[in-house]
Design an enzyme around this catalytic site. Structure first.
Site, mmCIF file in Angstrom:
data_model
loop_
_atom_site.group_PDB
_atom_site.id
_atom_site.type_symbol
_atom_site.label_atom_id
_atom_site.label_comp_id
_atom_site.label_asym_id
_atom_site.label_seq_id
_atom_site.Cartn_x
_atom_site.Cartn_y
_atom_site.Cartn_z
ATOM 1 N N GLU A 256 0.759 -1.053 0.015
ATOM 2 C CA GLU A 256 -0.056 0.133 0.001
ATOM 3 C C GLU A 256 0.733 1.156 0.053
ATOM 4 O OE1 GLU A 256 -0.642 -2.690 2.137
ATOM 5 O OE2 GLU A 256 -2.633 -3.317 1.346
ATOM 6 N N ASP B 94 -8.850 0.831 6.085
ATOM 7 C CA ASP B 94 -7.673 0.565 7.441
ATOM 8 C C ASP B 94 -6.375 0.247 6.675
ATOM 9 O OD1 ASP B 94 -9.861 -0.845 9.622
ATOM 10 O OD2 ASP B 94 -10.558 -1.062 7.414
ATOM 11 N N HIS C 24 -10.652 -4.404 9.497
ATOM 12 C CA HIS C 24 -11.279 -4.237 8.081
ATOM 13 C C HIS C 24 -12.607 -3.326 8.455
ATOM 14 C CE1 HIS C 24 -8.436 -7.349 7.211
ATOM 15 N NE2 HIS C 24 -8.858 -7.542 5.903
#
Lengths: 319, 338
Positions: free
Chosen positions: B62, B87, B130
Site C-alpha cells: 500500500e 484500514d 477491516h
C-alpha cells in the site's frame, strides 16, 4: 575510458561548487545568520555529480534530506538554493521548502524527500508515467544506506523491477545512517546484493571516483532508457562533515576519518587530471576562484532578497 | 437515465473518465486480475477492457502503490489509487500524509498532484482491522480534499469531480452502501442506488445538500449515517418533531454555509458519525458551530458516535458500536427537551 578536458573540468567544477557551497552554508549557519537546520554532503560530491552527468534533459531525480549536492549536480542554481536556505520569497521553493526540500521540477529535481526511503516509490511512479506516456525519459532515485532498511525501499524497488521501469536506484552510501554504522544495520557486506532479491542488476562501486560513478550510471541509465529496467547502484562514499549542524562525529573512528580524507573525491580527481595532463594547476585554481565568486554573489543576493509575507503561508495547499 | 448502485456508478465514472482522458488510470490491489473480482467491492470490474495498461494491479504494497501513484501524478497523469479496506491506509500513511498531502506546498505551489484515493470504510462484520471509519484522522492532514458520497448519484459525480481536480482527493466509500452483487454482496446493506443521468455531470467538491427539510432540529451525517439520519427523521416526524437532514458530501472543504443556514433556522444540531467519539467529525463540527453560532443555539449540540473502542466482531457488539436510529432519535429529542 578517456574523457575530454572539457568534460572532466565540468565534473570537477560541479564537485567544487558543491563543496564550497556546503562550506559557505556551514559558515553562515554557524554565524547564526541562516535559519533552520542543515544536512551536508562534504565528501560525497562524486556520487551526485557522476550520476547526474549521465542524465539528459527531461530526466528527473528524487533527492534525500541531504540534498544540496544532488540539487547542484542536477542543475539548480546556487542562487535559487541560497535564497531558499534563507527562506526568501524567490527561493526555489518560494521559502516553503528549505534545506531538506531543495528542488525544482523544472530543472529535473523533485523537491527533496526528507523522509528516509520515501522517495523510492515516488521515483518508481515517475518512471511509470514515462512508461505509460512512452517517453524516453529516466527517473533516478537517490537514497542513503539508511534508506535501504525502510519498507518503502522494498515496495518501491520491487514495483520498479516487476514492471521493468526506466528508473535507477542510487544508494549514496556514506556508511552512516545519522550515527549508526551500516555494518550494524545490514548483515550483507555489499548493499548491492539486495538487488538479487528483486531480480535486477546491482553493483557496488567506489563512490569517491567520479568517473567510475559516471560510467556505472551511464550504463544503468542507458539500460533503463532502452527498456532494460532498473539497476541498484551502491556508491560507497564518506561524509567528512557532521550528520547535521554542530555534529562532532564522535562515532566516526579517528583512523577511519583520516583514511577517508586521503581518498576524498575532489583532491583525488584533481591529482588524476593533473597526472593525465587534462588540466593545469592554473585552470583548477581558476575554477576555485570562479566558484567562490558565484557563491558569494548568491549569498549577497539572498541576504538582500525580500522575505515572504507571513500570510503567504496560507497559499499553495491546494491547486 | 438508468438505476445504478454506488459500485456501478463508480465503475461508470471511472470508465467514462478513462475514455475521456487517457491520462486517467487505476492502480490498486486485485483490481484487474483476470478471473478476479474487480477490487474488493467490484468497482473496477471489467475496466481493463477500456485500456489494459491503465488498470494496474500492484503487489500487496500500500505505501508503495500510493507513492507510485504520487510520482505519476506529479508527472501529469491522473491516477485513481485504491485500497481494499480503508484500514490499509495506515500502511500507506507515510506516502499519504508526508508526501501526497505536502509536496505541492513544499514546492511553493509549483507542483500539482491530480491524484484520487479511494477507501472503503464502515463496520461490517469483519472485526477490528477491516472496519474503521478514518475520516476524522485525515481532517488533521491539510492538503487532501475529502469526499463521502452517500448515494450513487453523488458517488459518480464526486468521483468525476475528484479525477478532474488538480489536488489530491480522498474518497471514503461505505461498504454497506456499495450495492455490490453476487459473492461480494454485504449483509445489512442499505440501498443507496440512484437514477443516473445519461449525460456527463459532476458534483462539486465542497458542496453539501439538504436531504430533507425540517424546522426543529438539524441532523448532519455522511455515508451510512446520512441514511440512518433520514430514517430517524421519519420516526421523529411521527412524534411531531420536524428534522432537517444535511449531507455535507465533502468534509474538506466543508460547506459551512449550508450547515449554518440550517442551524439558524432550527437552532438545534445533532452530528452523527460512525467512528470513535473523541476527536471525531462530530467534535470538529460541534466546535465550529459553537464558535460561530452560539447565539443561535437553544440547546447543547449533541454528538452521536461510536464509543472509543476498536470495532468488535460479534454482531451484538458491533450493533452496539455503530450509531443507530434509536440513538439519533434520542439525541434529537434531547435537543428539544423531551
Amino acid at each position: 575510458m578517456t574523457y575530454s578536458s572539457k568534460f572532466s573540468l565540468a565534473l570537477y567544477r560541479k564537485m567544487v561548487l558543491i563543496r564550497q557551497f556546503e562550506e559557505r552554508v556551514k559558515y553562515l549557519f554557524l554565524e547564526g545568520v541562516m535559519p533552520g537546520t542543515i544536512h551536508q554532503s562534504q565528501g560525497q560530491e562524486a556520487v551526485p555529480v557522476g550520476v547526474c552527468a549521465a542524465l539528459k534533459e527531461g530526466d528527473v531525480i528524487t533527492g534525500t534530506h541531504r540534498p544540496h549536492g544532488q540539487a547542484i549536480a542536477r542543475g539548480l542554481t546556487v542562487e535559487s538554493m541560497m535564497h531558499e536556505l534563507f527562506g526568501k520569497a524567490d527561493g526555489c521553493c518560494r521559502g516553503k521548502g528549505g534545506s531538506m526540500h531543495m528542488g525544482d521540477l523544472e530543472r529535473g529535481m523533485l523537491p527533496a524527500i526528507a523522509i528516509v526511503g520515501g522517495g523510492v516509490p515516488i521515483a518508481t511512479g515517475i518512471a511509470l508515467a514515462f512508461r505509460l506516456r512512452k517517453e524516453p525519459r529516466v527517473a533516478v532515485c537517490f537514497t542513503g544506506d539508511g534508506g535501504v532498511n525502510e519498507g518503502a525501499f522494498h515496495e518501491g524497488v520491487n514495483m520498479g523491477a516487476i514492471w521493468s521501469l526506466p528508473v535507477v536506484y542510487v544508494i549514496e552510501n556514506n556508511l552512516y545512517a545519522a550515527s549508526t554504522p551500516v555494518s550494524q544495520a545490514v548483515k550483507l557486506k555489499k548493499l548491492s546484493d539486495r538487488a538479487g532479491g528483486y531480480g535486477i542488476p546491482g553493483v557496488t562501486i567506489d563512490g569517491n571516483d567520479v568517473l567510475a560513478v559516471y560510467e556505472t550510471a551511464h550504463e544503468a541509465v542507458t539500460r533503463a532508457r532502452d527498456g532494460g529496467g532498473p539497476t541498484l547502484i551502491d556508491a560507497v562514499t564518506y561524509r567528512i562533515t557532521g550528520h547535521s549542524r554542530r555534529d562532532p562525529c564522535n562515532y566516526q573512528p579517528e583512523e577511519e576519518r583520516k583514511e577517508a580524507l586521503q581518498r576524498e573525491p575532489i583532491r583525488r580527481f584533481a591529482e588524476r587530471l593533473l597526472a593525465e595532463g587534462l588540466a593545469t594547476q592554473a585552470q583548477l585554481d581558476e575554477i576555485h576562484l570562479a566558484v567562490d565568486a558565484e557563491i558569494e554573489d548568491a549569498v549577497e543576493s539572498a541576504k538582500a532578497a525580500p522575505d515572504p509575507k507571513p500570510e503567504d503561508a496560507l497559499d499553495d495547499v491546494f491547486a | 437515465m438508468a438505476q445504478m448502485t454506488i459500485a456501478e456508478a463508480l465503475r461508470e465514472a471511472l470508465r467514462e473518465e478513462m475514455i475521456r482522458d487517457e491520462r486517467v488510470f487505476c492502480i490498486g490491489e486485485d483490481i484487474g486480475i483476470r478471473g478476479g473480482w474487480g477490487g474488493a467491492f467490484t468497482v473496477t470490474l471489467g475496466l481493463e477492457k477500456v485500456a489494459r495498461e491503465r488498470v494496474i494491479d500492484t503487489p500487496i504494497s500500500e505505501n508503495g502503490l500510493f507513492g507510485v501513484a504520487l510520482g505519476a501524478a506529479i508527472m501529469g497523469l491522473r491516477p485513481v489509487a485504491d485500497v481494499q479496506y480503508g484500514d490499509f491506509l495506515f500502511n500507506a500513511m507515510d506516502q499519504v500524509a508526508n508526501h501526497i498531502a505536502k509536496i505541492r506546498y513544499m514546492s511553493g505551489g509549483k507542483i500539482k498532484v491530480p491524484l484520487v484515493m479511494r477507501a472503503p470504510v464502515g463496520a461490517t462484520g469483519r472485526g477490528a482491522q477491516h472496519a474503521q471509519n478514518l475520516e476524522a484522522t485525515f481532517l488533521t492532514i491539510p492538503g487532501i480534499k475529502i469526499v463521502c458520497p452517500a448515494t450513487a448519484y453523488d458517488a459518480k459525480g464526486l468521483l468525476k469531480a475528484a479525477i478532474r481536480d488538480d489536488s489530491p482527493v480522498l474518497m471514503f466509500e461505505h461498504k454497506l452502501l456499495y450495492g455490490s452483487k453476487g459473492a461480494r454482496s454485504e449483509s445489512g446493506a442499505v440501498d443507496a442506488s440512484s437514477d443516473i443521468p445519461d449525460e456527463d455531470y459532476v458534483v462539486s467538491i465542497g458542496k453539501g445538500i439538504v436531504r430533507r427539510e425540517g424546522a426543529d432540529v438539524t441532523i448532519v451525517g455522511t455515508l451510512l449515517m446520512m441514511h440512518l439520519a433520514l430514517q430517524a427523521a421519519d420516526r421523529l416526524a411521527q412524534e411531531g418533531i420536524s428534522a432537517e437532514v444535511i449531507d455535507p458530501r465533502s468534509l474538506v472543504p466543508f460547506d459551512w454555509e449550508l450547515l449554518e443556514e440550517s442551524v439558524r433556522k432550527t437552532s438545534r444540531l445533532v452530528v452523527v458519525a460512525e467512528g470513535p467519539k473523541t476527536g471525531g467529525i462530530g467534535s470538529e463540527i460541534a466546535a465550529t458551530v459553537s464558535e460561530r453560532m452560539m447565539d443561535y443555539l437553544t440547546a447543547p449540540i449533541q454528538r452521536v458516535a461510536s464509543p472509543d473502542i476498536p470495532v468488535p466482531f460479534s454482531p451484538v457488539m458491533e450493533n452496539f458500536y455503530r450509531p443507530d436510529v434509536d440513538r439519533i432519535c434520542g439525541a434529537a429529542r434531547k435537543t428539544i427537551g423531551d
